[in-house]
Design an enzyme around this catalytic site. Structure first.
Site, short mmCIF file in Angstrom:
data_model
loop_
_atom_site.label_atom_id
_atom_site.label_comp_id
_atom_site.label_asym_id
_atom_site.label_seq_id
_atom_site.Cartn_x
_atom_site.Cartn_y
_atom_site.Cartn_z
N HIS A 1 26.02 75.26 14.26
CA HIS A 1 25.97 76.11 15.44
C HIS A 1 26.68 77.45 15.22
O HIS A 1 26.08 78.50 15.31
CB HIS A 1 26.57 75.37 16.66
CG HIS A 1 26.63 76.20 17.89
ND1 HIS A 1 27.80 76.39 18.58
CD2 HIS A 1 25.69 76.91 18.56
CE1 HIS A 1 27.57 77.17 19.63
NE2 HIS A 1 26.29 77.49 19.63
N HIS B 1 32.72 74.12 19.70
CA HIS B 1 31.92 73.96 20.91
C HIS B 1 31.54 72.50 21.15
O HIS B 1 30.58 72.21 21.85
CB HIS B 1 30.68 74.85 20.83
CG HIS B 1 31.02 76.30 20.76
ND1 HIS B 1 30.97 77.00 19.59
CD2 HIS B 1 31.45 77.16 21.70
CE1 HIS B 1 31.34 78.25 19.82
NE2 HIS B 1 31.65 78.36 21.08
#
Length: 173
Positions: free
Chosen positions: A103, A122
């Protein structure tokens, strides 16, 4: 009530002509895309076959740090103790993964209790028993898994990676 001065009225025939032109354009773009993909496949870079470790170096649920396909790509080898997706070795339980989150590139850590890789950035999670499949979080692809082979001496060799490593246009520089 006055209408929009920029509104254009079109008839059915003009609408169908516009739709046909759009379809022809989309088909032409698809043909160009196929040619580009074919050319890219012809110029594909081969992965280096790299010895990462020996089966004797592995213990169940204890990651062994490796780097593949080059020194700038950290990863781990794992022995999971049961046959798993992409597993190699006599028990089909040895896998290898990149330890960089696909990501945003945060370093991942392995949680043996859950057999998952966790991202502190995250909160993405990836399942080590199911080919690095994303379990949770904001990542948009699975965790890159190494394509492994084990030779007669028990040496574990990486032959490639099944997903694109974070931050790269190609996994091999």
């Amino acid at each position: 009530m006055p209408g929009c001065p920029k509104l254009v009225e079109i008839g059915r025939r003009q609408f169908l002509r516009g739709g046909a032109a759009a379809a022809v354009g989309a088909a032409a773009a698809g043909a160009v895309g196929q040619e580009a993909r074919a050319a890219q496949g012809a110029a594909r870079v081969e992965y280096p076959s790299t010895r990462l470790a020996n089966i004797a170096d592995l213990k169940i649920d204890e990651p062994v740090a490796v780097a593949y396909p080059d020194a700038d790509a950290p990863g781990v080898l794992l022995k999971l103790g049961k046959p798993v997706t992409g597993g190699v070795g006599p028990d089909g339980d040895i896998v290898g993964f990149s330890t960089v989150c696909p990501h945003k590139g945060f370093p991942l850590h392995y949680t043996a209790r859950d057999r998952a890789f966790d991202c502190p950035g995250h909160y993405s999670r990836f399942d080590a028993e199911n080919g690095g499949q994303q379990i949770l979080g904001q990542a948009t692809q699975n965790l890159p898994q190494y394509i492994l082979q084990v030779d007669d001496q028990g040496d574990i060799h990486a032959q490639g990676v099944d997903e694109l490593l974070y931050g790269r246009l190609s996994n091999v520089l």
